[in-house]
Design an enzyme around this catalytic site. Structure first.
Site, PDB file in Angstrom:
ATOM      1  CG  ASP A 231      -1.648   0.938   1.537  1.00  0.00           C
ATOM      2  OD1 ASP A 231      -2.115   1.650   0.193  1.00  0.00           O
ATOM      3  OD2 ASP A 231      -1.593   2.055   1.990  1.00  0.00           O
ATOM      4  CD  GLU A 295      -2.306   2.251  -3.336  1.00  0.00           C
ATOM      5  OE1 GLU A 295      -2.130   1.939  -1.676  1.00  0.00           O
ATOM      6  OE2 GLU A 295      -3.399   3.669  -3.436  1.00  0.00           O
TER       7      GLU A 295
HETATM    8  C1  LIG Z   1      -5.805   1.558  -3.312  1.00  0.00           C
HETATM    9  C2  LIG Z   1      -5.840   1.703  -2.257  1.00  0.00           C
HETATM   10  O1  LIG Z   1      -5.140   1.019  -2.070  1.00  0.00           O
HETATM   11  N1  LIG Z   1      -5.288   2.758  -1.749  1.00  0.00           N
HETATM   12  C3  LIG Z   1      -5.018   2.728  -0.309  1.00  0.00           C
HETATM   13  C4  LIG Z   1      -4.132   3.449  -0.178  1.00  0.00           C
HETATM   14  O2  LIG Z   1      -3.810   3.676   0.937  1.00  0.00           O
HETATM   15  C5  LIG Z   1      -4.633   4.735   2.129  1.00  0.00           C
HETATM   16  C6  LIG Z   1      -4.203   5.277   3.323  1.00  0.00           C
HETATM   17  O3  LIG Z   1      -4.269   3.456   4.097  1.00  0.00           O
HETATM   18  C7  LIG Z   1      -5.975   3.629   2.149  1.00  0.00           C
HETATM   19  O4  LIG Z   1      -6.909   4.536   2.895  1.00  0.00           O
HETATM   20  C8  LIG Z   1      -6.600   3.869   0.705  1.00  0.00           C
HETATM   21  O5  LIG Z   1      -7.681   2.845   0.158  1.00  0.00           O
END
Ligand SMILES: CC(=O)N[C@H]1CO[C@H](CO)[C@@H](O)[C@@H]1O
Ligand SMILES: *[C@@H]1O[C@H](CO)[C@@H](O)[C@H](O)[C@H]1NC(C)=O
Ligand SMILES: *[C@@H]1O[C@H](CO)[C@@H](O)[C@H](O)[C@H]1NC(C)=O
Ligand SMILES: *[C@@H]1O[C@H](CO)[C@@H](O)[C@H](O)[C@H]1NC(C)=O
Ligand SMILES: *[C@@H]1O[C@H](CO)[C@@H](O)[C@H](O)[C@H]1NC(C)=O
Ligand SMILES: [Ca+2]
Ligand SMILES: [Ca+2]
Length: 571
Positions: A231, A295
């Site tokens: 993430d 991500e």
């Molecule tokens: C796509 C995804 O995983 N989004 C996450 C990115 O990180 C933030 C904080 O940890 C999350 O709120 C999102 O849902």
């Protein structure tokens, strides 16, 4: 001429039936299992509730693994299940090596892993390394300057303003709006949080903290997971000199919104790649076949041994995008990624409007992305519910629970809230769509569940093309067609610019071709000239609202009429 086109599709149909009965190779047989895989994202809170408390859980997921298997997925990725106060619904972790009781316990987890592997499914966990919950013991100790935890988070003194007032160390903004710095009265310093104040950022310049996170990865690899979805990796480091970020001058953006600034100092900092390379080495020490996808979208992640998520379909392309935009984005990824590595295509997730709603035309384009991605090379990543064409459910401000929505306030919550795409999975037409027997679910079930649900779409008495039946045809085609895993990729727009085409060609094989109508009107297309297709092909897959007949042989010597907003795959 017609005979050349006629025989083979029939043979392929016969083969489809045959192959679907053959068991999958057992887990671990293929160390590069991700190269042509389908990964199914499960959002645990909304998948299946086993104990009637209105929130999905591990036993619920375990009870539904057959669904994921039957869909043709290679594996699943679980959004966070760790101990958490649930301020950001699990993305605020208070213990990285514990399971939140709302989801179950370790025995439940082990059963899930075990059953997934018996079914031949891979399991990826969502690793959340950038931040913890403010209730994590590390943070509590860090606030009180207890060693070595004092350096586990990003603490800084404030700046002094012109009138002697205390100001945050920099102008940085939180992704969810407002300053990214919060003052701690106990420690008398500011701490940095890329997301809400309850999600303090961890300090990756601390070797001890880095070691802690490695222990977390070792813990879960030791419990049998096949890798991680990592993430918010782009936020791992921030500029050490805390330089202010410049304004973006984007129209219509308020001064406390994240988009108000450019982010050269809080995103994709160089040190990130070194940490990720260490994590790759750690996973390799646990044996072959461990996969990680992060991500972040920079091609540099490939160089350190993990795959960057490809979010082009959720962030760069929208319902205004033209076929030419798709062509340049898709080509851009394929041409820029390192040779021999795996492309990936994300069609939706828990942060963005659902494909069926996002693409407009009253959901007539629900199937467009899964059909497109099914014929592209590499890894297909889909979000639970998209395989049955689930739609966003509009929420009132009162119903809103997502911190991103709540923080935006009653006037703007609907722009920021991610709740509409997170409603419970629609299994059948019973109470709460078969998700839960509780009187109240954590988010409301979409009112359309009586007609839009898995049971209805699987039923032998439902039409030959439902979203679900279509998705199964797509995953089957991917499994049995060498053109799709190793053939060459041609992506182009039609002459009039209103249709998108993808052809996959391999020597001695009939091509596989996809065509998407982006227009709100029927298009009459000369596919032989545009895409160099054979004279006759068969309609292997058609989008649900296209009105076209599955399996029909089409004479391409004549113009082919592709209905408004429809997508088709020819074999
Ligand atoms: C796509 C995804 O995983 N989004 C996450 C990115 O990180 C933030 C904080 O940890 C999350 O709120 C999102 O849902
Ligand atoms: C985290 O959970 C584990 C259970 O796996 C437990 O042993 C450990 O003490 C917990 N850590 C903290 C800091 O609470
Ligand atoms: C980051 O790394 C790239 C590639 O190695 C290099 O070109 C660039 O100058 C580095 N940037 C900084 C700020 O160190
Ligand atoms: C495209 O999306 C925008 C924003 O979500 C929406 O207002 C518009 O109605 C959509 N267009 C179509 C054709 O659905
Ligand atoms: C959606 O498709 C149906 C046919 O299934 C058609 O009647 C309707 O007009 C289409 N809607 C839009 C907005 O294109
Ligand atoms: Ca539950
Ligand atoms: Ca960070």
């Amino acid at each position: 001429m017609a005979t050349r086109g006629n025989g083979k599709p029939l043979a392929l149909v016969a083969l489809l039936v045959l192959v679907s009965g053959i068991p999958q190779p057992s887990n671990g047989a293929d160390n590069n299992w991700w190269q042509h895989a389908i990964i199914y994202q499960v959002y645990p809170r909304s998948f299946k509730d086993s104990n009637a408390d209105g929130v999905g859980d591990l036993n619920g997921i375990t009870s539904k693994l057959e669904h994921i298997k039957e869909l043709g997925a290679t594996g699943l990725w679980l959004s966070p299940i760790y101990a958490s106060p649930q301020v950001d619904f699990g993305y605020d972790v208070s213990n990285f090596t514990d399971i939140d009781p709302i989801y179950g316990d370790f025995a439940d987890f082990d059963r899930l892993v075990d059953k997934a592997h018996r079914l031949g499914l891979k399991l990826l966990l969502d690793l959340v390394p950038n931040h913890s919950s403010d209730r994590h013991e590390w943070f509590q100790k860090s606030v009180n300057r207890i060693k070595p935890y004092d350096e586990y988070y990003v603490w800084r003194d404030g700046r002094i303003g012109p009138k002697g007032e205390r100001l945050p160390p920099s102008n940085w903004l939180s992704v969810f709006g407002g300053p990214a710095w919060t003052w701690s009265d106990s420690r008398k310093q500011y701490y940095y949080h890329q997301f809400v104040p309850a999600q303090p950022d961890l300090n990756y310049r601390s070797p001890l903290l880095r070691r802690e996170m490695e222990r977390v990865m070792e813990f879960w690899l030791g419990r049998g997971v096949d890798g991680f979805r990592i993430d918010a990796i782009i936020h791992l480091f921030e500029d050490e000199r805390l330089r202010d970020e410049p304004r973006s001058f984007r129209p219509g953006v308020l001064a406390d919104e994240y988009e108000y600034l450019e982010h050269p100092y809080t995103k994709d900092q160089n040190e990130t790649y070194g940490v990720v390379a260490d994590w790759r080495a750690l996973m390799d020490r646990h044996g072959p076949g461990k996969y990680a996808i992060v991500e972040g979208s920079s091609m540099r992640y490939y160089d350190v041994g993990v795959d960057p998520f490809n979010f082009m379909f959720t962030t760069k392309l929208n319902n205004d995008s033209r076929p030419a935009d798709y062509v340049s984005e898709i080509r851009g990824w394929l041409d820029n990624m390192p040779r021999g590595r795996t492309a990936n295509w994300v069609t939706g997730n828990h942060d963005t409007s659902r494909a069926g709603s996002r693409l407009g035309y009253n959901s007539n384009r629900s199937d467009q992305l899964s059909m497109l991605v099914a014929v592209l090379p590499g890894l297909m990543v889909i979000y639970n519910g998209d395989e049955i064409g689930m739609l966003d459910r509009a929420m009132s401000y009162k119903e809103t629970v997502d911190p991103a929505g709540c923080r935006a306030g009653p006037q703007r919550y609907h722009i920021k809230s991610r709740d509409p795409a997170r409603t419970p999975y629609q299994w059948d037409a019973t109470t709460n769509a078969g998700f839960s027997t509780s009187s109240k679910t954590w988010l409301p079930v979409h009112e359309n569940y009586k007609t839009l649900n898995l049971a209805a779409q699987r039923s032998p008495s439902s039409p030959a093309t439902t979203h679900y039946k279509l998705f199964r045809r797509l995953s089957m085609l991917r499994k049995i067609s060498p053109q799709l895993s190793s053939g060459q990729v041609e992506v182009s727009a039609s002459l009039d610019g209103r249709a998108l085409g993808v052809v996959r060609r391999l020597a001695h094989r009939r091509p596989i071709a996809l065509i998407v109508n982006f227009a709100g009107v029927d298009l009459h297309l000369d596919l032989r000239t545009w895409m160099h297709l054979p004279d006759t092909m068969s309609l292997y897959a058609v989008s649900v609202k296209s009105g076209l007949k599955l399996g029909a042989m089409v004479d391409l010597k004549r113009n082919f009429t592709l209905p408004a907003a429809a997508t088709v795959i020819f074999i």
